[in-house]
Design a protein around this motif. Structure first.
Motif, PDB file in Angstrom:
ATOM      1  N   UNK A 199      92.333 -43.856 -31.555  1.00 33.51           N
ATOM      2  CA  UNK A 199      91.941 -45.210 -31.179  1.00 33.51           C
ATOM      3  C   UNK A 199      90.458 -45.253 -30.810  1.00 33.51           C
ATOM      4  N   UNK A 200      89.841 -46.413 -31.024  1.00 33.16           N
ATOM      5  CA  UNK A 200      88.422 -46.545 -30.696  1.00 33.16           C
ATOM      6  C   UNK A 200      88.187 -46.280 -29.214  1.00 33.16           C
ATOM      7  N   UNK A 201      89.058 -46.799 -28.352  1.00 32.60           N
ATOM      8  CA  UNK A 201      88.888 -46.613 -26.909  1.00 32.60           C
ATOM      9  C   UNK A 201      88.971 -45.139 -26.528  1.00 32.60           C
ATOM     10  N   UNK A 202      89.747 -44.358 -27.266  1.00 28.96           N
ATOM     11  CA  UNK A 202      89.812 -42.911 -27.012  1.00 28.96           C
ATOM     12  C   UNK A 202      88.543 -42.227 -27.502  1.00 28.96           C
ATOM     13  N   UNK A 203      88.035 -42.681 -28.638  1.00 32.35           N
ATOM     14  CA  UNK A 203      86.791 -42.099 -29.166  1.00 32.35           C
ATOM     15  C   UNK A 203      85.658 -42.254 -28.161  1.00 32.35           C
ATOM     16  N   UNK A 204      85.628 -43.392 -27.475  1.00 31.07           N
ATOM     17  CA  UNK A 204      84.557 -43.625 -26.499  1.00 31.07           C
ATOM     18  C   UNK A 204      84.583 -42.604 -25.370  1.00 31.07           C
ATOM     19  N   UNK A 205      85.765 -42.129 -25.008  1.00 25.52           N
ATOM     20  CA  UNK A 205      85.855 -41.167 -23.904  1.00 25.52           C
ATOM     21  C   UNK A 205      85.557 -39.739 -24.368  1.00 25.52           C
ATOM     22  N   UNK A 206      85.678 -39.471 -25.673  1.00 22.49           N
ATOM     23  CA  UNK A 206      85.486 -38.106 -26.171  1.00 22.49           C
ATOM     24  C   UNK A 206      84.108 -37.848 -26.749  1.00 22.49           C
ATOM     25  N   UNK A 207      83.369 -38.908 -27.053  1.00 20.71           N
ATOM     26  CA  UNK A 207      82.084 -38.705 -27.729  1.00 20.71           C
ATOM     27  C   UNK A 207      81.045 -38.117 -26.773  1.00 20.71           C
ATOM     28  N   UNK A 208      80.204 -37.239 -27.315  1.00 19.13           N
ATOM     29  CA  UNK A 208      79.142 -36.618 -26.515  1.00 19.13           C
ATOM     30  C   UNK A 208      77.819 -36.752 -27.257  1.00 19.13           C
ATOM     31  N   UNK A 209      76.773 -36.248 -26.655  1.00 16.98           N
ATOM     32  CA  UNK A 209      75.430 -36.247 -27.269  1.00 16.98           C
ATOM     33  C   UNK A 209      74.942 -37.645 -27.620  1.00 16.98           C
ATOM     34  N   UNK A 210      75.121 -38.574 -26.708  1.00 18.00           N
ATOM     35  CA  UNK A 210      74.627 -39.931 -26.932  1.00 18.00           C
ATOM     36  C   UNK A 210      73.220 -40.086 -26.379  1.00 18.00           C
ATOM     37  N   UNK A 211      72.421 -40.894 -27.048  1.00 20.37           N
ATOM     38  CA  UNK A 211      71.096 -41.232 -26.518  1.00 20.37           C
ATOM     39  C   UNK A 211      71.288 -42.246 -25.394  1.00 20.37           C
ATOM     40  N   UNK A 212      70.228 -42.517 -24.649  1.00 21.63           N
ATOM     41  CA  UNK A 212      70.309 -43.503 -23.556  1.00 21.63           C
ATOM     42  C   UNK A 212      70.713 -44.876 -24.088  1.00 21.63           C
ATOM     43  N   UNK A 213      70.134 -45.272 -25.237  1.00 20.64           N
ATOM     44  CA  UNK A 213      70.494 -46.557 -25.849  1.00 20.64           C
ATOM     45  C   UNK A 213      71.967 -46.603 -26.220  1.00 20.64           C
ATOM     46  N   UNK A 214      72.450 -45.510 -26.818  1.00 17.34           N
ATOM     47  CA  UNK A 214      73.856 -45.450 -27.244  1.00 17.34           C
ATOM     48  C   UNK A 214      74.794 -45.477 -26.049  1.00 17.34           C
ATOM     49  N   UNK A 215      74.406 -44.813 -24.961  1.00 17.41           N
ATOM     50  CA  UNK A 215      75.217 -44.852 -23.733  1.00 17.41           C
ATOM     51  C   UNK A 215      75.311 -46.284 -23.207  1.00 17.41           C
ATOM     52  N   UNK A 216      74.195 -47.005 -23.274  1.00 14.92           N
ATOM     53  CA  UNK A 216      74.183 -48.395 -22.800  1.00 14.92           C
ATOM     54  C   UNK A 216      75.099 -49.264 -23.666  1.00 14.92           C
ATOM     55  N   UNK A 217      75.079 -49.046 -24.965  1.00 18.16           N
ATOM     56  CA  UNK A 217      75.946 -49.808 -25.879  1.00 18.16           C
ATOM     57  C   UNK A 217      77.415 -49.512 -25.570  1.00 18.16           C
ATOM     58  N   UNK A 218      77.740 -48.221 -25.414  1.00 18.61           N
ATOM     59  CA  UNK A 218      79.124 -47.819 -25.136  1.00 18.61           C
ATOM     60  C   UNK A 218      79.605 -48.420 -23.817  1.00 18.61           C
ATOM     61  N   UNK A 219      78.762 -48.377 -22.788  1.00 19.26           N
ATOM     62  CA  UNK A 219      79.151 -48.948 -21.489  1.00 19.26           C
ATOM     63  C   UNK A 219      79.418 -50.453 -21.610  1.00 19.26           C
ATOM     64  N   UNK A 220      78.580 -51.127 -22.387  1.00 15.34           N
ATOM     65  CA  UNK A 220      78.772 -52.569 -22.574  1.00 15.34           C
ATOM     66  C   UNK A 220      80.084 -52.842 -23.317  1.00 15.34           C
ATOM     67  N   UNK A 221      80.353 -52.058 -24.366  1.00 17.98           N
ATOM     68  CA  UNK A 221      81.581 -52.246 -25.144  1.00 17.98           C
ATOM     69  C   UNK A 221      82.804 -52.017 -24.255  1.00 17.98           C
ATOM     70  N   UNK A 222      82.766 -50.949 -23.429  1.00 15.76           N
ATOM     71  CA  UNK A 222      83.899 -50.646 -22.538  1.00 15.76           C
ATOM     72  C   UNK A 222      84.223 -51.832 -21.636  1.00 15.76           C
ATOM     73  N   UNK A 223      83.174 -52.459 -21.107  1.00 16.37           N
ATOM     74  CA  UNK A 223      83.375 -53.563 -20.165  1.00 16.37           C
ATOM     75  C   UNK A 223      83.698 -54.886 -20.859  1.00 16.37           C
ATOM     76  N   UNK A 224      83.381 -54.987 -22.152  1.00  8.90           N
ATOM     77  CA  UNK A 224      83.535 -56.265 -22.866  1.00  8.90           C
ATOM     78  C   UNK A 224      84.237 -56.088 -24.204  1.00  8.90           C
ATOM     79  N   UNK A 225      85.275 -55.283 -24.208  1.00 10.08           N
ATOM     80  CA  UNK A 225      85.955 -54.923 -25.454  1.00 10.08           C
ATOM     81  C   UNK A 225      86.371 -56.153 -26.258  1.00 10.08           C
ATOM     82  N   UNK A 226      87.009 -57.099 -25.594  1.00  9.17           N
ATOM     83  CA  UNK A 226      87.514 -58.276 -26.305  1.00  9.17           C
ATOM     84  C   UNK A 226      86.379 -59.108 -26.891  1.00  9.17           C
TER      85      UNK A 226
END
Length: 201
Positions: free
Chosen positions: A2-29
């Motif tokens: 699942x996409x939500x599981x991928x977000x918890x397992x992914x590593x080696x993100x840049x600062x920009x990518x971390x910011x995108x992931x955090x936003x997606x987690x909080x605003x999935x819908x």
């Protein structure tokens, strides 16, 4: 996965990518119907940063990633994410609260698995188990608990499986399998480097 599981397992993100992931987690819908321009604006990033992130998640681009997010939203995955599997309770929780959280985690794990099951693949897998001469289960760490459970269930239908790692003979077991045998790998992420080597055998 699942996409939500991928977000918890992914590593080696840049600062920009971390910011995108955090936003997606909080605003999935909201993100499930959002344009790439809007997501870039909301996260103060660029189109190219979002596309690079999508590719890190193994999607062809933003549209494919958004479709995966939409699938998670439609399956109400967010309702299954209430309890942190790494910290399911705190020292202040009552015994009954701890029991409830562990129970909910187990139920949620089963529901998350069912959502990802493809019926054709399920039938094909069952046929492969039935038709195989020998069964070898590859499982390390906590996955060995699941392997033992599967091994016990297989015995009840007169299919006998061995656990390859039981005597640290997994390489030997892998090399000696032939076309009539079936190897079953149990893994949380599927990215175990030793398993990738054994799969080549």
């Amino acid at each position: 996965m699942l996409f939500t599981d991928k977000m918890t397992h992914i590593t080696d993100l840049t600062d920009n990518e971390k910011r995108i992931v955090q936003y997606i987690k909080k605003n999935l819908e909201a993100v499930s119907t959002m344009s790439i321009q809007t997501l870039a604006s909301k996260t103060y990033t660029s189109h190219s940063a979002i596309v690079r992130l999508a590719k890190k998640f193994n999607y062809s681009g933003f549209k494919a990633m958004r479709q995966a997010i939409s699938n998670d939203v439609q399956q109400n995955i967010t309702q299954l994410n209430d309890i942190d599997a790494n910290f399911p309770f705190s020292p202040d929780d009552s015994a009954i609260n701890i029991a409830k959280n562990i129970s909910d985690l187990t139920i949620n794990a089963i529901k998350r698995t069912l959502i990802q099951v493809n019926e054709e693949e399920l039938i094909s897998s069952a046929k492969m188990i039935i038709d195989s001469k020998r069964l070898v289960l590859f499982a390390i760490g906590d996955t060995q608990i699941r392997a033992r459970s599967l091994q016990s269930k297989l015995v009840k239908i007169n299919k006998f499986a061995i656990i390859a790692e039981e005597y640290s003979d997994e390489s030997w077991s892998a090399i000696n399998l032939d076309k009539n045998d079936l190897a079953i790998f149990l893994s949380y992420t599927g990215n175990n480097s030793n398993y990738l080597k054994l799969l080549k055998f």
